[in-house]
Write an enzyme that holds these catalytic residues in place. Structure first.
Site, PDB file in Angstrom:
ATOM      1  N   ASP A   1       3.618   6.468 -23.065  1.00  0.00           N
ATOM      2  CA  ASP A   1       4.363   5.692 -24.045  1.00  0.00           C
ATOM      3  C   ASP A   1       3.858   4.251 -23.981  1.00  0.00           C
ATOM      4  OD1 ASP A   1       6.234   4.266 -25.538  1.00  0.00           O
ATOM      5  OD2 ASP A   1       7.944   5.404 -24.790  1.00  0.00           O
TER       6      ASP A   1
ATOM      7  N   HIS B   1       6.132   7.286 -27.532  1.00  0.00           N
ATOM      8  CA  HIS B   1       7.532   6.908 -27.660  1.00  0.00           C
ATOM      9  C   HIS B   1       8.332   7.923 -28.473  1.00  0.00           C
ATOM     10  CE1 HIS B   1      10.674   4.033 -27.001  1.00  0.00           C
ATOM     11  NE2 HIS B   1      10.932   3.913 -28.276  1.00  0.00           N
TER      12      HIS B   1
ATOM     13  N   TYR C   1      23.248   3.840 -29.821  1.00  0.00           N
ATOM     14  CA  TYR C   1      22.047   2.993 -29.797  1.00  0.00           C
ATOM     15  C   TYR C   1      22.439   1.542 -29.525  1.00  0.00           C
ATOM     16  CZ  TYR C   1      17.497   1.034 -30.963  1.00  0.00           C
ATOM     17  OH  TYR C   1      16.303   0.370 -30.902  1.00  0.00           O
TER      18      TYR C   1
ATOM     19  N   SER D   1      15.295   5.089 -26.242  1.00  0.00           N
ATOM     20  CA  SER D   1      14.744   3.740 -26.308  1.00  0.00           C
ATOM     21  C   SER D   1      15.807   2.720 -25.888  1.00  0.00           C
ATOM     22  CB  SER D   1      14.206   3.476 -27.717  1.00  0.00           C
ATOM     23  OG  SER D   1      13.352   2.357 -27.720  1.00  0.00           O
TER      24      SER D   1
END
Length: 721
Positions: free
Chosen positions: A647, A682, A484, A564
């Site tokens: 999204d 999302h 991430y 993301s």
């Protein structure tokens, strides 16, 4: 396809051998025939005098006929390709079987009762339960599965009134971040007429005596502009039974349209506490007497992070990283809030102080020690009283409570341990099991190791490697690397049904704690932001190189995945080092770094990313790694881009444009596919059924891309087509 990829990879040496032997040249597989994606060469944006083509700008409109036709064609291609992977059915069946276990979420004491969420296994959404106490049988208060026919309307938030008579709950439609708040009569189970709209990223607050609801809402946007940037939020007081248009404004900042507010009432009912945020990670704290009056700007400099913990009369306990990059707890007098008047309660230490909860006469402090949890106990003056005994190396959450409580609850999980709930007795320090799931997964077959490796600039970075105990270090292990690296968010050990199935399939799972994340405090986070964002990609690349060099895998057997900001990570590193990976799964990624801040809530990410309008230097840095703008002609590994068609956080245009650009750039024969969910956003609130189908597609894609044989006993033998 798996066999053909191997042939293509070997074509160089095989071709030379055949030529020497006088045999025929080997056949080379043709490129995939992708759906037509029109290039608009007239679409150009100019930044600081530099023209930047934007040929797929038309894909920014998710509802145009042209875009809808492209989505349908991309999904048809992906479905057709996955239909040729014989292992997919076995993977889906195992996901469904393993997901089918009873799950409980942490209980919360509210309004003199105990509430918690529950799922019997394969319910698409959770059920909210209520009981008089933690030991009593509970009844259903709200079943979110009844909110829609297709399971795509989740329960997003809830709060019980102090008198226990009314429940305020939020729901969202089809994965949207927009919520509607409803009010339910606890005794009858019936909803009142109140329906409060245009709520986003807001937990409801309930006033003492249940005369009304505190909520953060946005002015109703114009028709067609529902996904516009989130601005001009206000905190309202809604009196039950009245029109929302008549709600009283409790807090606003008209001169700062991008301020956001989180509001809570202290447990003693004395104060309203507002945490105020803008663009960036710094926060402010304002308070007001609960019965009314003026707001007092206790912390108003936007100079650090502040999180309200609890109050002691007119004093506030506040977590902060001001003058303490790894966090500390201070006591602030509302009447004398200057920093030189603060009292330090828990000082900064060697480990990251992640959170603090006040329960009874104790302060329970959760730390991150090399990216896993430890919980230390202090009295209200900050004297150390010991630690909470945890079951192992993993992640804890919980410890909610109030001044009069004598116990509290927490959860524990690890990569191989499904979430378990425990009760902690404040008087004795005893930890006792509260609820443990029964899961058809043998975690003892796997081992988790924390490995440190060196990044490009010499920084040491940790990662967790999860594998079968008997997995040989032979360079052949199919490996999934996850990351991430952003927004001060830590990656800590947690159980995941899809990851457990990946382990059962014979895979190695790796979670890397990259700079930009929140594992080691403010300095670690800032080292992966703005002009230093490349550090995050370098850390991820170095993790992959270490896995190869240490003999676990090889590039052809190494896949990368992220969601993301992690989708950006995968997209950027895929383009920078296509030779290093055997497959890529970028999901709901931020892929257009030059325009991200112009869509929905994107402006709120500028503290991490910077913007293309900020300066020539920042524009150049963003353009250098922006996935949409760096898909140059070349040979790329098999890639599946995942997103939801509506999204409204990371808009699907990011993934649409990246998929189209990468398909056009692909000079090799490996597929670049797009998997686009409908009735999904999302990711939050996605139904269990949709999650199972998505992960079955992802793991089937990796089986084929990595030339992976399922572990013996996982599924019946199947023959390649």
């Amino acid at each position: 396809m798996r066999v053909l990829w191997v042939c293509v990879a070997m074509a160089g040496c095989t071709g030379a051998q055949k030529a020497e032997e006088g045999g025929p040249e080997p056949a080379v597989e043709a490129k995939v025939a992708y759906p037509e994606a029109r290039r608009d060469d007239a679409a150009v944006d100019t930044y600081f005098g530099v023209d930047v083509p934007d040929p797929y700008r038309w894909l920014e409109d998710p509802d145009s006929d042209e875009t809808r036709a492209w989505i349908a064609a991309e999904n048809a291609l992906t479905a057709s390709w996955l239909a040729d992977v014989p292992e997919r059915d076995a993977i889906r069946d195992r996901l469904r079987a393993l997901w089918n276990y009873e799950r409980y979420w942490l209980p919360r004491r509210m309004g003199g009762q105990v509430l918690y969420e529950h799922n019997d296994g394969l319910q698409d959404q959770n059920v909210l339960m209520i009981a008089p106490d933690a030991a009593s049988d509970a009844r259903v208060l709200l079943d979110a599965n009844t909110l829609s026919a297709d399971g795509t309307v989740p329960l997003t938030s809830w709060a019980l009134s102090p008198d226990g008579k009314h429940l305020v709950y939020g729901s969202s439609d089809g994965g949207s971040d927009w919520n509607t708040l409803h009010v339910r009569d606890v005794a009858t189970g019936e909803d009142l007429p109140d329906a409060l709209t245009w709520v986003k990223f807001s937990e409801p607050g309930v006033e003492q005596g249940q005369r009304g609801v505190l909520l953060r809402a946005t002015p109703k946007p114009a028709a067609g502009a529902e996904d516009a940037a989130l601005e001009h939020q206000k905190v309202f007081y809604h009196r039950l039974g009245t029109d929302q248009a008549d709600d009283e404004v409790v807090l606003e900042a008209p001169e700062q349209p991008r301020f956001g507010f989180d509001l809570e009432v202290t447990d003693d009912g004395r104060w309203l506490v507002a945490t105020v945020g803008g663009v960036g990670r710094a926060l402010r704290v304002w308070v007001r007497p609960a019965e009314g009056g003026d707001w007092r700007k206790v912390l108003d400099a936007f100079d650090a992070m502040y999180r309200f913990v609890d109050n002691d009369g007119d004093a506030l306990w506040v977590w902060t990283d001001r003058d303490a990059p790894k966090g500390r707890l201070v006591r602030i007098d509302v009447a004398h809030p200057a920093p030189d008047r603060w009292t330090e309660v828990i000082p900064e230490g060697d480990d990251l102080l992640d959170s603090v909860h006040r329960v009874g006469d104790r302060l329970l402090a959760t730390y991150l020690v090399d990216a896993h949890s430890a919980v230390r106990v202090f009295d209200l003056q900050g004297a150390a009283l010991g630690e909470v005994a945890l079951p192992g190396l993993g992640t804890v959450e919980g410890f909610d409570g109030e001044a009069g409580d004598t116990d509290t609850f927490f959860s524990f999980t690890s990569f191989t341990t499904p979430t378990e709930l425990f009760r902690y007795d404040l008087a004795t320090g005893e930890v006792s099991p509260y609820r443990a799931p029964e899961v058809d997964f043998d975690g003892s077959r796997y081992v988790t190791e924390q490995v440190w490796y060196r990044s490009a600039d010499g920084t040491d970075v940790p990662m967790f490697v999860v594998r079968r105990r008997d997995a040989p270090q032979d360079g052949e292990q199919p490996t999934l690397l996850y990351g991430y690296g952003g927004f001060n968010i830590p990656l800590t050990p947690t159980f995941s049904v899809p990851n457990a199935v990946w382990l059962e399939m014979g895979g190695v799972y790796v979670s890397a704690n990259l700079r930009g994340g929140g594992e080691f405090g403010r300095e670690w986070h800032e080292a992966g932001t703005q002009l230093q964002k490349q550090h995050v990609f370098d850390d991820f690349i170095a993790a992959a190189e270490h896995l190869v060099a240490s003999g676990w895998t090889r590039p052809e057997r190494l896949a990368i995945h992220g969601r993301s900001n992690g989708g950006l990570l995968v997209g950027a590193t895929l383009l920078q080092r296509p030779d290093l990976f055997g497959a890529a799964l970028p999901a709901v990624g931020v892929m257009d770094m030059l325009k991200y801040h112009t869509w929905t809530i994107g402006w709120g990410w500028a503290a991490d990313y910077g913007t293309s309008a900020q300066s020539p230097e920042m524009f150049a840095a963003l353009r250098a790694y922006s996935p949409v703008h760096n898909a140059a002609p070349g040979v790329y590994p098999p890639t599946m881009v995942l997103t939801g068609d509506h999204d409204d956080r990371v808009v699907p245009a990011h993934s649409f444009k990246f998929a189209a650009a990468l398909q056009a750039a692909q000079q090799g024969s490996a597929p670049v596919l797009a998997r686009i969910d409908t009735r999904a956003g999302h990711g939050a609130g996605k139904s269990v059924g949709m999650q199972i189908e998505e992960r079955a597609d992802m793991w089937a894609f990796l089986v084929s891309a990595l030339d992976m044989q399922l572990a013996p006993g996982f599924a019946p033998e199947t023959e390649a087509p």
